[in-house]
Design an enzyme around this catalytic site. Structure first.
Site, mmCIF file in Angstrom:
data_model
loop_
_atom_site.group_PDB
_atom_site.id
_atom_site.type_symbol
_atom_site.label_atom_id
_atom_site.label_comp_id
_atom_site.label_asym_id
_atom_site.label_seq_id
_atom_site.Cartn_x
_atom_site.Cartn_y
_atom_site.Cartn_z
ATOM 1 N N LYS A 101 -22.648 -27.984 -26.868
ATOM 2 C CA LYS A 101 -23.335 -29.150 -26.299
ATOM 3 C C LYS A 101 -24.473 -29.601 -27.198
ATOM 4 C CE LYS A 101 -22.614 -27.250 -21.648
ATOM 5 N NZ LYS A 101 -23.342 -26.738 -20.487
ATOM 6 N N ARG B 6 -14.137 -6.744 -36.747
ATOM 7 C CA ARG B 6 -14.797 -5.442 -36.860
ATOM 8 C C ARG B 6 -16.268 -5.479 -36.494
ATOM 9 N NH1 ARG B 6 -10.420 -5.520 -39.744
ATOM 10 N NH2 ARG B 6 -11.160 -7.612 -40.150
ATOM 11 N N THR B 7 -17.001 -6.420 -37.050
ATOM 12 C CA THR B 7 -18.455 -6.384 -36.852
ATOM 13 C C THR B 7 -18.791 -6.542 -35.374
ATOM 14 O OG1 THR B 7 -18.707 -7.313 -39.057
ATOM 15 C CG2 THR B 7 -20.648 -7.333 -37.656
ATOM 16 N N ARG C 280 -24.292 -13.609 -36.143
ATOM 17 C CA ARG C 280 -23.538 -14.028 -37.338
ATOM 18 C C ARG C 280 -23.505 -15.548 -37.353
ATOM 19 N NH1 ARG C 280 -17.815 -11.776 -39.376
ATOM 20 N NH2 ARG C 280 -19.258 -10.171 -40.098
ATOM 21 N N HIS D 22 -25.224 -9.162 -45.539
ATOM 22 C CA HIS D 22 -24.533 -8.520 -44.422
ATOM 23 C C HIS D 22 -25.016 -7.065 -44.420
ATOM 24 C CE1 HIS D 22 -21.647 -7.535 -41.454
ATOM 25 N NE2 HIS D 22 -20.545 -8.008 -41.990
HETATM 26 C C1 NCD Z 1 -16.749 -9.315 -44.112
HETATM 27 C C2 NCD Z 1 -17.658 -10.463 -43.759
HETATM 28 O O1 NCD Z 1 -17.560 -11.020 -42.656
HETATM 29 O O2 NCD Z 1 -18.493 -10.765 -44.589
HETATM 30 N N1 NCD Z 1 -16.079 -8.783 -43.013
HETATM 31 C C3 NCD Z 1 -16.720 -7.838 -42.262
HETATM 32 O O3 NCD Z 1 -17.767 -8.057 -41.706
HETATM 33 N N2 NCD Z 1 -16.143 -6.632 -42.203
HETATM 34 C C4 NCD Z 1 -15.874 -9.591 -45.272
HETATM 35 C C5 NCD Z 1 -14.954 -10.769 -45.232
HETATM 36 O O4 NCD Z 1 -14.900 -11.530 -44.280
HETATM 37 O O5 NCD Z 1 -14.232 -10.929 -46.217
#
Ligand code: NCD
Length: 333
Positions: free
Chosen positions: A111, A81-82, A132, A160
């Protein structure tokens, strides 16, 4: 060989190019690292822009507001999703994307390139970086090195912030208000970064908070101390049955397997909760169930058809919020 009569003509009529515009919104050029950067005014601003983005997408699908801008999407941890919503957001606003999301293992990271160097490379191509990474503080580190804005899309069990923005926006849009709500957070409150970020954002409102988790997954002390300092009504429990009847929002989360050093401990708590139609029968008629997703058994599939199950509407809001944020940080909204 150039033709003899070749004369170098300018490729562009530079005088006719529009000036590069930015709006003075207080977001332009800002790194988005933590929800601590968002007060109620900023939240209202992003929410208002997100509503405009929703209206625009529903009417015409996309615009060229961010044409000429490039986003680098750098993901060292899995994501559906993100990453997709940042990419869709950029595309719908007419910008371009460098997607390093399907396997940093195929980039120079494998590398041995450091985060600092990867970021300083990507900023040569891109106007903004979404990151991320499994380590707390990684986006701060990236922002220290990058001269373009960095957006934290999850730094290990840290924060997040964009997920929290879309979570809060969803609550506001679904229930029409934020003040006066009872919010119950369920599941992995220890390692779930979305829980840390959403909890901190909610402290700006007049809410009551209920934290439901097994003992080993309780909310970390530093977040709990912030909750207590904010003076909100708060309680902890192990049992969903204690909170289901009064909750306006049930925020359900996955046990974060990847954060456990001892997998036997994970096995003990992995199936601790399941939201079922039977449990939902005890909930208010007007309430919502949210989940940042992915779910791995915390919400029974039979709950999906319940109108109070808002988790897929929540997913869509993520795109509108990220459209609003990208446009604001790039000085175009
Ligand atoms: C979450 C995350 O990556 O922190 N997912 C997301 O970004 N929608 C929650 C999760 O992974 O459980």
């Amino acid at each position: 060989m150039l033709a003899e009569n070749h004369k170098l003509k300018p490729l562009f009529d530079f005088d006719a190019l529009p000036p590069k515009q930015t709006v003075g919104n207080g977001f332009t050029g800002m790194d988005v690292l933590s929800v601590a950067q968002f007060d109620r005014d900023r939240l209202d601003y992003i929410f208002a822009r997100a509503r405009e983005m929703r209206e625009m997408v529903l009417r015409i699908g996309g615009t060229d507001l961010l044409r000429g801008h490039v986003l680098a999407c750098l993901f060292y941890e899995p994501s559906t999703r993100t990453s997709s919503s940042f990419i869709a957001a950029m595309e719908r606003l007419g910008g371009g994307v460098i997607p390093i999301t399907q396997g940093v293992q195929f980039s120079s990271v494998s590398k041995g390139e450091t985060l600092a160097d990867t970021v300083r490379t990507l900023e040569q191509y891109a106007d903004i970086i979404v990151l991320r990474h499994p380590e707390i503080g990684s986006s701060q580190l990236a922002a220290d090195y990058a001269s373009v804005p960095v957006i934290n899309a999850g730094d290990g069990p840290g924060e997040h912030p964009t997920q929290a923005l879309l979570d809060l926006f969803t609550i506001r849009e679904e229930l029409g208000r934020l003040d006066g709500l009872k919010v119950a957070m369920i599941g992995d409150l220890r390692y779930g970064r979305t829980v840390q970020s959403l909890t901190k954002l909610l402290l700006q409102y007049d809410v009551s908070l209920r934290f439901v988790s097994p003992e080993i997954l309780r909310l970390p002390l530093n977040t709990m101390n912030q909750v207590i300092d904010a003076g909100v009504n708060v309680r902890e429990t192990h049992d969903v049955a204690d909170v289901i009847q009064n909750a306006d929002v049930l925020y359900v989360t996955r046990v974060q397997k990847e954060r456990f050093s001892d997998l036997a401990q994970y096995e003990e708590v992995k199936n601790y909760y399941e939201i079922t139609p039977e449990l939902m029968a005890q909930a208010k008629e007007k309430m919502i169930v949210l989940h940042p997703l992915p779910r791995v058994g915390e919400i029974h599939y039979a709950v999906d058809s319940d109108p109070r199950a808002a988790y897929f509407r929540q997913v869509k809001n993520g795109m509108y919020i990220r459209m609003a944020l990208l446009a604001a940080v790039l000085g175009r909204a």
